[in-house]
Design a protein around this motif. Structure first.
Motif, PDB file in Angstrom:
ATOM      1  N   GLU A   1      14.458  43.774  22.525  1.00 39.67           N
ATOM      2  CA  GLU A   1      13.404  44.921  22.329  1.00 39.67           C
ATOM      3  C   GLU A   1      12.437  44.114  21.571  1.00 39.67           C
ATOM      4  O   GLU A   1      12.566  43.612  20.719  1.00 39.67           O
ATOM      5  CB  GLU A   1      14.126  46.369  21.435  1.00 39.67           C
ATOM      6  CG  GLU A   1      13.510  47.457  21.867  1.00 39.67           C
ATOM      7  CD  GLU A   1      13.659  48.153  22.989  1.00 39.67           C
ATOM      8  OE1 GLU A   1      14.652  47.632  23.744  1.00 39.67           O
ATOM      9  OE2 GLU A   1      13.391  49.485  23.064  1.00 39.67           O
TER      10      GLU A   1
ATOM     11  N   GLY B   1      10.913  46.216  31.486  1.00 40.49           N
ATOM     12  CA  GLY B   1      10.168  47.679  31.303  1.00 40.49           C
ATOM     13  C   GLY B   1       9.363  47.513  29.895  1.00 40.49           C
ATOM     14  O   GLY B   1       9.615  47.155  28.962  1.00 40.49           O
TER      15      GLY B   1
ATOM     16  N   GLY C   1       5.807  49.968  27.755  1.00 40.31           N
ATOM     17  CA  GLY C   1       5.112  50.982  27.690  1.00 40.31           C
ATOM     18  C   GLY C   1       4.542  51.276  26.299  1.00 40.31           C
ATOM     19  O   GLY C   1       4.750  50.703  25.273  1.00 40.31           O
TER      20      GLY C   1
ATOM     21  N   GLN D   1      20.857  55.976  32.890  1.00 42.02           N
ATOM     22  CA  GLN D   1      21.806  55.158  31.983  1.00 42.02           C
ATOM     23  C   GLN D   1      23.341  55.597  31.878  1.00 42.02           C
ATOM     24  O   GLN D   1      23.386  56.179  31.064  1.00 42.02           O
ATOM     25  CB  GLN D   1      21.054  54.775  30.721  1.00 42.02           C
ATOM     26  CG  GLN D   1      20.000  54.038  30.821  1.00 42.02           C
ATOM     27  CD  GLN D   1      19.498  53.578  29.584  1.00 42.02           C
ATOM     28  OE1 GLN D   1      20.016  53.944  28.509  1.00 42.02           O
ATOM     29  NE2 GLN D   1      18.381  52.848  29.326  1.00 42.02           N
TER      30      GLN D   1
END
Ligand code: PHE
Length: 338
Positions: free
Chosen positions: A207, A279, A281, A149
């Motif tokens: 998020e 993405g 997890g 990033q």
């Protein structure tokens, strides 16, 4: 005289004209008064009859005046009503309504969807410090993942957040060790990227974070599948691909089945039948520990979805720069009246 008076009165076209006539006939110097003066020249026995006649005349003229006055007033009223009339059958005047930017539409749709699942929406500052953007996300100074990033620093400590994961770390710390946590954190993120059709130095993410006693990858998959179907249609599938993020373990990349070919393979999905959307997890035990949670007691999942990416897939937009150039020809295509 009577004939003349009544005719003139009936023809009077305005209240002013009528008033003039009143003076002309009934006034002190009017014609009826003049007639009265004739009376003295009459023989005595004719006087009463003459007097009575004049009185009747006076009365008749007065009545005619009164009648015409109310006629004229009525007419005046009619005219006024006519001129003030509103035609309620006329079509309304069109005025232009603004419309929502497609990114806002997608963001609100996502927020609604997660609020419906019991999540809280939390927002934070675009400027964050190194600690929350990287350290707490299990990306120490010398970690090679920092290169994933490219960042825009304000000074050595402070930077424009490169991902909304920075906010996730704040939320974790502020809530520890409270359970459960169920939040979504939308916001702008910034990276030192060259702009092209699929990259922008500024974009939006949302998020998602859930922490509870036993949260598994299966929960994550169920949640994201629900999201994909709501966003793109009930016939869409998702799949997990193993990936790597320092702050999740295991980490996955999530694909949604291609909307063009339905999974058979086409140029849009580069023949794979799948398109990557985000993405995600299981939250890394180190991250939980740093925030004040005990990874033996709880677990959780996190995901980070790019709003532009979703909007591009949803609306078939081929260049991310369209979102930011404020070309009205683009924006107006997303007009919706609500
Ligand atoms: N922060 C990651 C990114 O910006 C996305 C992500 C969020 C991945 C949460 C896993 C969990 O690419």
């Amino acid at each position: 005289l009577k004939q003349e008076a009544l005719e003139q009165i009936q023809q009077a076209a305005s209240l002013k004209e009528l008033n003039d006539l009143r003076i002309a006939f009934l006034g002190k110097k009017g014609s009826i008064q003049a007639l009265m003066k004739e009376m003295k020249n009459l023989p005595k026995e004719e006087k009463p009859a003459f007097g009575a006649m004049i009185n009747t005349l006076k009365q008749e003229v007065a009545e005619a005046l009164e009648q015409q006055k109310s006629n004229l007033e009525e007419l005046e009223m009619q005219k006024q009503i006519e001129s003030e009339k509103i035609d309620i059958t006329l079509p309304g005047r069109q005025f232009e309504l603004g419309n929502k930017h497609p990114l806002i539409t997608v963001l609100e749709e996502l927020e609604d969807l997660f609020i419906g699942l019991g999540y809280q929406v939390i927002e934070g500052s675009d400027i964050v410090n190194d600690e929350y953007c990287f350290e707490r996300a299990n990306i120490p100074k010398d970690h090679p993942a920092r290169a994933m990033q490219d960042s825009l620093y304000i000074d050595p400590e402070w930077l424009l957040r490169t991902h909304t994961t920075a906010l996730q770390m704040k939320v974790l710390e502020e809530n520890a060790p409270k359970l459960p946590i169920k939040v979504v954190c939308p916001g702008k993120v910034y990276r030192k990227d060259d702009d092209d059709a699929t990259h922008s130095h500024q974009f939006m993410q949302m998020e998602g974070l859930v922490i509870a006693e036993k949260v598994t990858l299966a929960d994550l998959k169920g949640t994201l599948e629900f999201m994909a179907k709501k966003l793109f249609g009930q016939d869409r599938q998702i799949r997990f691909r193993p990936s790597y993020f320092p702050f999740t373990e295991p980490s996955v990349e999530v694909d949604v089945s291609c909307h063009i070919c339905g999974g058979k393979g086409c140029p849009t999905c580069k023949g794979t039948g799948w398109i990557e959307i985000l993405g995600a997890g299981e939250v890394h035990p180190n991250v939980l520990k740093m925030a004040g949670y005990d990874p033996e007691v709880c677990s959780g999942f996190a995901f980070g979805v790019g709003i532009e990416r979703v909007a591009m897939l949803k609306y078939g937009i081929d260049d991310i720069r369209h979102f930011y150039t404020n070309d009205l020809r683009f924006n107006k295509q997303f007009k919706r009246y609500e």
